[in-house]
Design a protein around this motif. Sequence first.
Motif, PDB file in Angstrom:
ATOM      1  N   ASP A 106     -55.875 -84.842  22.710  1.00 16.63           N
ATOM      2  CA  ASP A 106     -56.809 -85.297  23.720  1.00 16.63           C
ATOM      3  C   ASP A 106     -56.815 -86.815  23.898  1.00 16.63           C
ATOM      4  O   ASP A 106     -56.218 -87.336  24.827  1.00 16.63           O
ATOM      5  CB  ASP A 106     -58.213 -84.793  23.355  1.00 16.63           C
ATOM      6  N   SER A 107     -57.523 -87.516  23.052  1.00 17.36           N
ATOM      7  CA  SER A 107     -57.641 -88.966  23.266  1.00 17.36           C
ATOM      8  C   SER A 107     -56.983 -89.698  22.101  1.00 17.36           C
ATOM      9  O   SER A 107     -56.994 -89.231  20.976  1.00 17.36           O
ATOM     10  CB  SER A 107     -59.104 -89.372  23.383  1.00 17.36           C
ATOM     11  N   ASP A 108     -56.459 -90.847  22.391  1.00 11.92           N
ATOM     12  CA  ASP A 108     -55.758 -91.635  21.378  1.00 11.92           C
ATOM     13  C   ASP A 108     -56.672 -91.979  20.214  1.00 11.92           C
ATOM     14  O   ASP A 108     -57.836 -92.312  20.398  1.00 11.92           O
ATOM     15  CB  ASP A 108     -55.257 -92.950  21.993  1.00 11.92           C
ATOM     16  N   SER A 109     -56.104 -91.902  19.050  1.00  9.17           N
ATOM     17  CA  SER A 109     -56.889 -92.181  17.856  1.00  9.17           C
ATOM     18  C   SER A 109     -56.315 -93.400  17.145  1.00  9.17           C
ATOM     19  O   SER A 109     -55.189 -93.371  16.661  1.00  9.17           O
ATOM     20  CB  SER A 109     -56.833 -90.961  16.937  1.00  9.17           C
ATOM     21  N   GLY A 110     -57.097 -94.455  17.098  1.00  7.80           N
ATOM     22  CA  GLY A 110     -56.617 -95.688  16.466  1.00  7.80           C
ATOM     23  C   GLY A 110     -56.348 -95.500  14.992  1.00  7.80           C
ATOM     24  O   GLY A 110     -55.379 -96.036  14.445  1.00  7.80           O
ATOM     25  N   LEU A 111     -57.175 -94.723  14.339  1.00  2.32           N
ATOM     26  CA  LEU A 111     -57.002 -94.524  12.900  1.00  2.32           C
ATOM     27  C   LEU A 111     -55.693 -93.808  12.604  1.00  2.32           C
ATOM     28  O   LEU A 111     -54.954 -94.163  11.681  1.00  2.32           O
ATOM     29  CB  LEU A 111     -58.177 -93.721  12.340  1.00  2.32           C
ATOM     30  N   LEU A 112     -55.399 -92.786  13.397  1.00  4.10           N
ATOM     31  CA  LEU A 112     -54.155 -92.070  13.143  1.00  4.10           C
ATOM     32  C   LEU A 112     -52.947 -92.920  13.489  1.00  4.10           C
ATOM     33  O   LEU A 112     -51.908 -92.817  12.845  1.00  4.10           O
ATOM     34  CB  LEU A 112     -54.125 -90.763  13.945  1.00  4.10           C
ATOM     35  N   GLN A 113     -53.106 -93.757  14.485  1.00  7.61           N
ATOM     36  CA  GLN A 113     -51.993 -94.670  14.799  1.00  7.61           C
ATOM     37  C   GLN A 113     -51.709 -95.566  13.608  1.00  7.61           C
ATOM     38  O   GLN A 113     -50.565 -95.786  13.220  1.00  7.61           O
ATOM     39  CB  GLN A 113     -52.344 -95.531  16.015  1.00  7.61           C
ATOM     40  N   ASP A 172     -57.073 -79.609  13.380  1.00  8.74           N
ATOM     41  CA  ASP A 172     -58.439 -79.933  13.753  1.00  8.74           C
ATOM     42  C   ASP A 172     -59.002 -78.761  14.546  1.00  8.74           C
ATOM     43  O   ASP A 172     -58.576 -78.492  15.670  1.00  8.74           O
ATOM     44  CB  ASP A 172     -58.400 -81.213  14.605  1.00  8.74           C
ATOM     45  N   VAL A 173     -59.926 -77.996  13.956  1.00 10.11           N
ATOM     46  CA  VAL A 173     -60.442 -76.798  14.625  1.00 10.11           C
ATOM     47  C   VAL A 173     -61.903 -76.977  14.978  1.00 10.11           C
ATOM     48  O   VAL A 173     -62.688 -76.042  14.898  1.00 10.11           O
ATOM     49  CB  VAL A 173     -60.253 -75.553  13.737  1.00 10.11           C
ATOM     50  N   ILE A 221     -52.825 -82.357  13.470  1.00 10.36           N
ATOM     51  CA  ILE A 221     -52.963 -82.005  14.886  1.00 10.36           C
ATOM     52  C   ILE A 221     -54.403 -82.289  15.242  1.00 10.36           C
ATOM     53  O   ILE A 221     -55.322 -81.609  14.776  1.00 10.36           O
ATOM     54  CB  ILE A 221     -52.587 -80.545  15.117  1.00 10.36           C
ATOM     55  N   LYS A 222     -54.587 -83.291  16.073  1.00 10.29           N
ATOM     56  CA  LYS A 222     -55.933 -83.818  16.283  1.00 10.29           C
ATOM     57  C   LYS A 222     -56.409 -83.555  17.691  1.00 10.29           C
ATOM     58  O   LYS A 222     -55.677 -83.726  18.642  1.00 10.29           O
ATOM     59  CB  LYS A 222     -55.905 -85.326  16.056  1.00 10.29           C
ATOM     60  N   ALA A 231     -48.690 -87.548  13.348  1.00  7.61           N
ATOM     61  CA  ALA A 231     -49.876 -87.180  14.119  1.00  7.61           C
ATOM     62  C   ALA A 231     -49.470 -86.673  15.486  1.00  7.61           C
ATOM     63  O   ALA A 231     -48.678 -87.303  16.175  1.00  7.61           O
ATOM     64  CB  ALA A 231     -50.802 -88.375  14.259  1.00  7.61           C
ATOM     65  N   CYS A 232     -50.050 -85.525  15.843  1.00  7.62           N
ATOM     66  CA  CYS A 232     -49.835 -84.987  17.180  1.00  7.62           C
ATOM     67  C   CYS A 232     -51.214 -84.926  17.816  1.00  7.62           C
ATOM     68  O   CYS A 232     -52.079 -84.156  17.382  1.00  7.62           O
ATOM     69  CB  CYS A 232     -49.212 -83.595  17.081  1.00  7.62           C
ATOM     70  N   VAL A 233     -51.441 -85.721  18.813  1.00  6.62           N
ATOM     71  CA  VAL A 233     -52.789 -85.865  19.371  1.00  6.62           C
ATOM     72  C   VAL A 233     -52.847 -85.175  20.703  1.00  6.62           C
ATOM     73  O   VAL A 233     -52.009 -85.407  21.578  1.00  6.62           O
ATOM     74  CB  VAL A 233     -53.120 -87.369  19.519  1.00  6.62           C
TER      75      VAL A 233
END
Lengths: 601, 340
Positions: free
Chosen positions: B229-236, B50-51, B196-197, B225-227
Amino acid sequence: MAVYVKDLIRISHNWVDTHTCDVTTRGWILRLLINITASVVYPPLDDSCPSTTMASLSEEVLLVLKKVRQRKQDGTLYLMAERIAWGPEGKDRFTVSHLYSDIRCQKISPDGKAKIQLQLVLHTGESSTFHFSNDSSALTDREAAKDLLQQLLPKFKKKANKELEEKNRMLQEDPVLFQLYKDLVVSQVISAEEFWANRMSTTNTENTLSDKKQDVGISAAFLADIRPQTDGCNGLRYNLTPDIIESIFRTYPAVQQKYGENVPHNLTEKEFWTRFFQSHYFHRDRISTGALDIFSECAKQDEKGLKSMVVQGVKNPLVNLLSLEDKTIEEGYGFSAAASTSNPNRTGKENSNSAIIKRFNHHSAMILAAGSRRGDAPNDQASETSSTDGNSRDSDLFQPPIKKVKLQEAIDYLDLQREDGPKTVALNLKKSDRYAHGPVPLESQKYTTSQDIINSITCIRHEMANYVPNLAQVLTSSAVSSAIAALSPGGVLMQTGTQQAINQMVPSEVQGELKHLYIAAGELLRHFWTCFPVNSPFLEEKVVKMRSNLERFQMTKLRPFQEKVQRQYLSANITGHLEEMLQTAYNKLHAWQTRRMMRKI
Amino acid sequence: MDATKPKRRRKRHHTATEIDEQLFVSHFINLQLHFVINKDELNLLVIVMDVNPIWWGQQAQREPEFTLSKCLDAVMVMGNSHMAMTTTNRLAVISSHFQDSHFLYPCKNWTGGDGAWDGTMDEAPYCGDGKYELLSVANNVVAEEMKRVMSTTEMKGNSTDTLLAGSLAKALCCILLKIVTFFSAGQEMKSRILVIKTAEDCARQYMNFMNVIFAAQKQNILIDACVLDSDSGLLQQACDITGGLYLKIPQKIALAQYLLWVFLPDLEQRPQLVLPPPVHVDYRAACFCHRNLIEIGYVCSVCLSIFCNFSPICTTCETAFKIQLPQMMKSKKKKLKQSI
């Protein structure tokens, strides 16, 4: 009840020895038997003496037989209204007594034997044998006893026994159920009636299905099975069983007719059959020799029947038997014009060949017809196949509808039929973009000003323009060590993993015990929770009783298990969830009781 | 390229297109050889980075020690490690931007270190440290492509959301293309996607996202998924459904360490390692009226839309409903329309 208990103990021990193994099951079998037979309570007897005294009986005595030996002891046999009993000679009490409801069946010794005996087999498998030793009237005594028992036993075959067998069967088939039973009923947590209350309803439906029986058909080879055995001196011995005779009668009603006519007036059964086998009717080459044979008429009848069958043809209009004829191309391709079957000068061999074939066809047709006739010949007017057996029936009336049905079946294709599905309402969606929105709250996005955006982009552009990969300086050791610490067991990121799987904490026997506890607790909790909503006084009582059952379960089973586990495997709290479930149940009951109290006030 | 170092002279015998053709051809030859020599299955790792320049720009101002450059370095380390594990490992890198998704590696537009390839250039990429050439080529390509992507960033529309669903779809297509290619050659392939989000979830991509997730699940492709900043429900959800790992890292500067520790092992090796346990995924649905996450709600039986409160008419399909009011509200009986 002392004598009962003693008998039952003995019986249960015998049964247990033959069926199961350990000591605890003896206890529960005993209780089970007591529960069932408690309904057949006998008037309480004097506890001091080990067996019943004759004087204290208030039962009606139906038959008394003297000089009956049991276990090599002389005595007297008494048949009473509800039980059969035997007492030794000169003594005042019964040593052997069986209730009729306990007796499964009676057996007698064969006629030819010297000893005239009667054996009673109980449900538990135990048996008692009585030897009738009265010189003059032993046989009549035994017959009298047998007849009376035959009348009395069916009355006492209570349904309770059947249920007992059913329950035993269920317990033996399902080990989980068996374990549950042991845990709950044997340890007196709940009573047996409650346990069986929910389960027995499922078993009643199964019994009705097995009542329908199928009729046995006729073997096609039944005549061939009567293999004659040589009798030593030029004779043949045919073994005829009633089954074969029945098959012959069903297949060839003509023979049955003859049998009815001649036996037993003119011929004995033996003679009839001898004649039958001797007659040419039975043998291969059915060339009618003379009119003396009583079976020559049968042959003629059969010929007639066969002709009528051929005339009727096949019911199904789509079956074309004529297309099965030999089709030949020309002479020389396996076909010779000289051997035509319409030649009147048929050789004897050809005649006998055609005769055999005719007989085979007739035989097969008769068997098929007999199978579907099902024994009630006069009532079979309406069946389609009854007219194929060659006997004259008025079958022409029934041909057109059957033909129609067959034709209809052949032209009906399910796929080609018009589809008449149920009428549906069209879906009319007004705001379908709602579905596309994910489970993300609408206002959660951070607000960035356009200036921020521009700044960020320029910043990044600048940075990337001067970017050179520097892979040797990616990590510092401090960062790495803290990351590794976070990822190691016990670290920041591994917290939720401390709830280890139970199979890593305790051995499999303990897991098995826990499983049993869960099953038992589940059963009790199911009884508890089905009481809600509490609508009737019965449910009120039950719910309170269940609470005490749950408490008892907790005390007797759960706590000791927990302590044992904690002693051996420290800090393993594997019963926490069970405790939670029980506590929820208690809370619910408490809440319900307080609400009830409030309503009353 | 450093101007002070002497330039090596090499015979020029490749054009730009020939180079990448050769790259692909060499890959294929490798594969054929492998097919003959050993039948190890291929392992393809697709890294979706994610850039989003807005987030990274702000990040550069927030935390100057961890910027996009550092992140790229970490990703390169991860990619190199993956390719260095066995010869049958393959890599692909996709950059996920708010204007498009772009394949950083492998890429057809590789222009070498010095700008536009005009045919007169006579040197090959120079890494200088004796690294396995494949790795150095990969690194250079990634760096070059990233520079180009960033230099062509323009803020045209209003959307500042990363096109993550699109990037995942591209990754899936790449994987599937490879699967088809190798399947005909008799080679098996296992693949996974590492995301990488950085920026937040975009609610508008939900449908596409879910489609991608289910497609990946059907094809047995893992999504890790390697997050940052903030948790991402979709990636979870993606990780839960496809069987991958979800990790929100506490320290960004140790990103490379986290990547190597957690995301480098492939599917067969993971059960034998002690890795972070799966997170509890919030599968609650959001009501259609307020977008609140609810556990118990009302569902229209005609259009299946979810509401948190009862309303007599479903606002999506306009079906009227009657509901049995509880006993105590008997006095306030409302007149409801009969349902159609």
